[in-house]
Design an enzyme around this catalytic site. Structure first.
Site, PDB file in Angstrom:
ATOM      1  N   GLU A  26      47.449  40.789   0.944  1.00  0.00           N
ATOM      2  CA  GLU A  26      46.415  41.806   1.062  1.00  0.00           C
ATOM      3  C   GLU A  26      45.819  41.690   2.459  1.00  0.00           C
ATOM      4  O   GLU A  26      45.229  40.658   2.809  1.00  0.00           O
ATOM      5  CB  GLU A  26      45.304  41.618   0.034  1.00  0.00           C
ATOM      6  CG  GLU A  26      44.206  42.676   0.171  1.00  0.00           C
ATOM      7  CD  GLU A  26      42.976  42.397  -0.662  1.00  0.00           C
ATOM      8  OE1 GLU A  26      42.292  43.370  -1.054  1.00  0.00           O
ATOM      9  OE2 GLU A  26      42.693  41.207  -0.927  1.00  0.00           O
ATOM     10  N   ARG A  83      37.008  46.913   2.907  1.00  0.00           N
ATOM     11  CA  ARG A  83      35.933  46.915   1.922  1.00  0.00           C
ATOM     12  C   ARG A  83      34.570  47.048   2.609  1.00  0.00           C
ATOM     13  O   ARG A  83      34.215  46.236   3.463  1.00  0.00           O
ATOM     14  CB  ARG A  83      35.970  45.619   1.115  1.00  0.00           C
ATOM     15  CG  ARG A  83      35.032  45.599  -0.073  1.00  0.00           C
ATOM     16  CD  ARG A  83      35.603  46.327  -1.270  1.00  0.00           C
ATOM     17  NE  ARG A  83      36.746  45.619  -1.822  1.00  0.00           N
ATOM     18  CZ  ARG A  83      37.836  46.231  -2.277  1.00  0.00           C
ATOM     19  NH1 ARG A  83      37.935  47.551  -2.222  1.00  0.00           N
ATOM     20  NH2 ARG A  83      38.841  45.531  -2.777  1.00  0.00           N
ATOM     21  N   GLN A 139      38.697  31.912  -6.107  1.00  0.00           N
ATOM     22  CA  GLN A 139      40.144  32.040  -5.891  1.00  0.00           C
ATOM     23  C   GLN A 139      40.761  30.658  -5.713  1.00  0.00           C
ATOM     24  O   GLN A 139      40.331  29.893  -4.853  1.00  0.00           O
ATOM     25  CB  GLN A 139      40.442  32.882  -4.649  1.00  0.00           C
ATOM     26  CG  GLN A 139      40.249  34.362  -4.818  1.00  0.00           C
ATOM     27  CD  GLN A 139      40.525  35.128  -3.519  1.00  0.00           C
ATOM     28  OE1 GLN A 139      40.756  34.539  -2.465  1.00  0.00           O
ATOM     29  NE2 GLN A 139      40.478  36.443  -3.605  1.00  0.00           N
ATOM     30  N   SER A 191      41.896  15.929 -15.705  1.00  0.00           N
ATOM     31  CA  SER A 191      42.744  16.253 -16.853  1.00  0.00           C
ATOM     32  C   SER A 191      43.751  17.370 -16.560  1.00  0.00           C
ATOM     33  O   SER A 191      44.884  17.304 -17.051  1.00  0.00           O
ATOM     34  CB  SER A 191      41.873  16.617 -18.053  1.00  0.00           C
ATOM     35  OG  SER A 191      41.169  15.487 -18.517  1.00  0.00           O
ATOM     36  N   LYS A 203      31.045  16.541 -27.351  1.00  0.00           N
ATOM     37  CA  LYS A 203      31.830  15.761 -28.306  1.00  0.00           C
ATOM     38  C   LYS A 203      31.275  15.859 -29.728  1.00  0.00           C
ATOM     39  O   LYS A 203      32.050  15.921 -30.689  1.00  0.00           O
ATOM     40  CB  LYS A 203      31.908  14.304 -27.855  1.00  0.00           C
ATOM     41  CG  LYS A 203      32.749  14.105 -26.592  1.00  0.00           C
ATOM     42  CD  LYS A 203      32.933  12.642 -26.258  1.00  0.00           C
ATOM     43  CE  LYS A 203      33.854  12.457 -25.063  1.00  0.00           C
ATOM     44  NZ  LYS A 203      34.127  11.038 -24.774  1.00  0.00           N
ATOM     45  N   ASP A 237      39.779   8.247 -27.443  1.00  0.00           N
ATOM     46  CA  ASP A 237      39.172   7.239 -26.568  1.00  0.00           C
ATOM     47  C   ASP A 237      39.363   5.836 -27.132  1.00  0.00           C
ATOM     48  O   ASP A 237      39.771   4.909 -26.418  1.00  0.00           O
ATOM     49  CB  ASP A 237      37.669   7.513 -26.392  1.00  0.00           C
ATOM     50  CG  ASP A 237      37.391   8.680 -25.459  1.00  0.00           C
ATOM     51  OD1 ASP A 237      38.256   9.002 -24.626  1.00  0.00           O
ATOM     52  OD2 ASP A 237      36.302   9.278 -25.570  1.00  0.00           O
ATOM     53  N   ALA A 293      25.779   0.738 -24.892  1.00  0.00           N
ATOM     54  CA  ALA A 293      25.685   1.255 -26.262  1.00  0.00           C
ATOM     55  C   ALA A 293      25.665   2.776 -26.286  1.00  0.00           C
ATOM     56  O   ALA A 293      25.114   3.379 -27.202  1.00  0.00           O
ATOM     57  CB  ALA A 293      24.443   0.695 -26.942  1.00  0.00           C
ATOM     58  N   ALA A 305      30.654   6.211 -25.023  1.00  0.00           N
ATOM     59  CA  ALA A 305      31.938   5.517 -24.837  1.00  0.00           C
ATOM     60  C   ALA A 305      31.952   4.203 -25.604  1.00  0.00           C
ATOM     61  O   ALA A 305      32.955   3.834 -26.234  1.00  0.00           O
ATOM     62  CB  ALA A 305      32.183   5.265 -23.348  1.00  0.00           C
ATOM     63  N   TYR A 345      36.493   4.804 -13.895  1.00  0.00           N
ATOM     64  CA  TYR A 345      37.735   5.007 -13.129  1.00  0.00           C
ATOM     65  C   TYR A 345      37.497   5.549 -11.726  1.00  0.00           C
ATOM     66  O   TYR A 345      38.445   5.866 -11.007  1.00  0.00           O
ATOM     67  CB  TYR A 345      38.715   5.910 -13.897  1.00  0.00           C
ATOM     68  CG  TYR A 345      38.256   7.309 -14.216  1.00  0.00           C
ATOM     69  CD1 TYR A 345      38.386   8.344 -13.299  1.00  0.00           C
ATOM     70  CD2 TYR A 345      37.726   7.596 -15.469  1.00  0.00           C
ATOM     71  CE1 TYR A 345      37.980   9.632 -13.614  1.00  0.00           C
ATOM     72  CE2 TYR A 345      37.332   8.883 -15.798  1.00  0.00           C
ATOM     73  CZ  TYR A 345      37.460   9.895 -14.864  1.00  0.00           C
ATOM     74  OH  TYR A 345      37.068  11.174 -15.177  1.00  0.00           O
ATOM     75  N   GLN A 389      44.267   7.959 -23.108  1.00  0.00           N
ATOM     76  CA  GLN A 389      43.634   8.922 -24.010  1.00  0.00           C
ATOM     77  C   GLN A 389      44.253  10.301 -23.819  1.00  0.00           C
ATOM     78  O   GLN A 389      44.441  11.054 -24.772  1.00  0.00           O
ATOM     79  CB  GLN A 389      42.116   8.953 -23.807  1.00  0.00           C
ATOM     80  CG  GLN A 389      41.609   9.412 -22.444  1.00  0.00           C
ATOM     81  CD  GLN A 389      41.546  10.916 -22.285  1.00  0.00           C
ATOM     82  OE1 GLN A 389      41.353  11.641 -23.251  1.00  0.00           O
ATOM     83  NE2 GLN A 389      41.733  11.389 -21.067  1.00  0.00           N
TER      84      GLN A 389
END
Length: 517
Positions: A32, A61, A221, A255, A309, A350, A379, A382, A467, A495
């Site tokens: 374009e 434009r 984009q 992911s 979750k 997990d 605690a 995870a 990680y 996982q």
């Protein structure tokens, strides 16, 4: 077949030609040419169009439609007329619906230089009539689309708007599927990525991708390399199954790299996308329900991360789906699977990933973990999944946390013991697992255990769920003390591998997944 178009800002003809050549080399089907700022050099533009190495779409434009042209409308159309008559000329020319509607003179001029049923000249470009909203979904979107489609000389319908949520993508894709004329329908912004990638699945005329990180003509984009590489553009088809990561935010997630690399490695007809969904349960429910209930989308599952979750469990329960028993006890799921019969299944990979990562470090299997002393630092969410998994395997689990009440509540829920965070360094354990954020980027010098922690002995497995960075201060200290170490990357990969296998029914290519991450 949906074309892959690269928008190129034309500042000078020579520089634009270099970009066109680069787009061709990178695998684009179309360019374009955005001539908003180059209308003073008409002959240079004619030369660019005639020598362009790829079929081209010409757009000028105006600023009132989100572009950069701020001159007279008649002069703008005169430039487009001249370019339409080049030999060879562009494949398409883009004109805004609003400009086309408000000027009979403009409609007449454009009609003389574009291809349509009453046109005697051949080799002229097709007319794209377009409408854009860079703020939100226009309230009159349906009327705009109808107004474009009913124009006899219009060959292609184009609408683009700023996505309010990922659900807007489905409306864009539905517009493509429902129109009798070739259609381009895109959502802009981070939430609009799905409309750009799945344009091919829906049968759009084309979609747009930036040549590189420094270019592009609209928010959201992807680059050409991302679309062809990460999102497997050349492999997409109408039957491609759709997966994604649902969370808020998800822009940082690795992911998509992991799962798309896995799909590619085993030849699976799937695509995995980021799916940002606002934190409220209502937003999660509305999005998941619409995805699941849209048959042509072939939505088959999702990784679900913070803060959804717990929302996933509630959604699957409300829909009458199945929840893995231990996942129900944990109270949080990270995986949604849509089975072949349309039923839903919620699970948590997990804890399984943590079990397998530690078992591998000890050269055993899950059964071999029974009786081990496991010290869990933290605690939170995870930690809850990990405590549940190791306790279920018959391990003697101790939970420590800065807030003692949280450690005690978590320990009580799964038959574990609770201890004080300040005493963790002097405890005895076979496995130490850090589930706190201490040491995570950008606070990379923090550590959940003191430097002289006597719990770090040769033979002890030290596992850090962080990680980023891959090697935390805790892991460096553990390695120096002769401990076996497991990084958060291994848990992340495992996982994801468990999700991959549940979705595809194939063994996960672990080395490919590690390499991708």
């Amino acid at each position: 077949m949906t074309k892959l178009a690269v928008p190129i800002w034309v500042h000078d003809a020579e520089g634009a030609m270099d970009d066109c050549e680069a787009a061709k080399s990178a695998g684009a089907d179309l360019v374009e040419l955005r001539i908003d700022s180059a209308t003073d050099d008409v002959e240079g533009l004619v030369g660019l169009v005639e020598a362009c190495p790829l079929p081209c779409l010409v757009t000028c434009r105006p600023v009132w439609e989100g572009g950069a042209y701020d001159g007279d409308d008649q002069e703008r159309i005169a430039v487009l007329e001249r370019l339409c008559l080049a030999s060879p000329g562009p494949a398409y020319v883009d004109v805004e619906l609003l400009a086309y509607q408000r000027s009979a003179n403009l409609r007449q001029k454009v009609g003389l230089v574009v291809d349509h049923a009453d046109q005697s000249k051949r080799g002229l470009p097709g007319l794209i009539l377009s409408s854009h909203d860079f703020e939100t979904r226009p309230s009159d979107l349906t009327r705009r689309v109808a107004a474009i489609a009913e124009q006899e000389r219009c060959r292609v319908v184009k609408v683009a708007w700023s996505a309010r949520s990922v659900r807007d993508n489905l409306e864009a894709l539905e517009l493509i599927r429902d129109q009798h004329k070739p259609t381009i329908a895109l959502c802009m912004g981070e939430a609009g990525l799905m409309s750009r990638v799945l344009a091919k699945k829906a049968g759009a005329l084309l979609t747009f991708a930036r040549l590189d990180d420094g270019s592009g003509t609209a928010p959201g984009q992807p680059t050409l390399a991302e679309l062809k590489g990460l999102y497997r553009w050349d492999k997409l088809k109408a039957t491609t199954r759709v997966y994604g990561v649902i969370g808020w935010p998800v822009g940082h997630s690795k992911s998509p790299q992991l799962h798309n690399a896995g799909f590619e490695a085993v030849g699976y007809d799937g695509l995995y996308l980021p799916m940002p969904v606002a934190p409220a349960y209502e937003a999660f429910k509305a999005t998941a329900a619409e995805f699941v209930d849209t048959p042509w989308l072939d939505f088959r599952g999702a990784s679900v991360t913070i803060p959804h979750k717990e929302n996933l469990l509630r959604f699957v329960a409300e829909r009458g789906g199945e929840i893995e028993a231990l996942t129900q006890k944990i109270g949080a799921a990270n995986t949604l699977t849509v089975r072949d019969d349309g039923s839903l299944y919620a699970s948590n990979t997990d804890y399984a990933a943590a079990l397998d990562a530690v078992a591998d470090a000890l050269s055993t299997d899950r059964a071999g973990l029974a009786g081990l002393r496991v010290l869990v630092l933290g605690a939170g969410g995870a930690a809850r999944a990990i405590v549940a998994g190791f306790a279920d395997c018959g391990c003697a689990v101790t939970v420590v946390n800065r807030t003692a009440e949280k450690a005690e509540a978590l320990a009580e829920a799964f038959g574990a013991q609770a201890g004080a965070m300040g005493e963790a360094g002097g405890m005895e354990a076979d496995v130490v697992i850090n589930c706190t954020p201490l040491g995570m980027h950008p606070e990379v010098n923090a550590c959940s255990l003191p430097e002289d922690a006597s719990v770090l002995l040769p033979g002890v497995v030290v596992f850090d769920t962080i990680y980023n960075p891959v090697e935390t201060v805790l892991l460096r200290r553990a390695k120096a003390a002769g401990c076996a170490t497991v990084s958060g990357v291994e848990m992340f990969v495992r996982q994801g591998a468990a999700q991959f296998e549940g979705w595809t029914g194939q063994s996960a290519p672990l080395e490919v997944l590690r390499g991708a991450v």
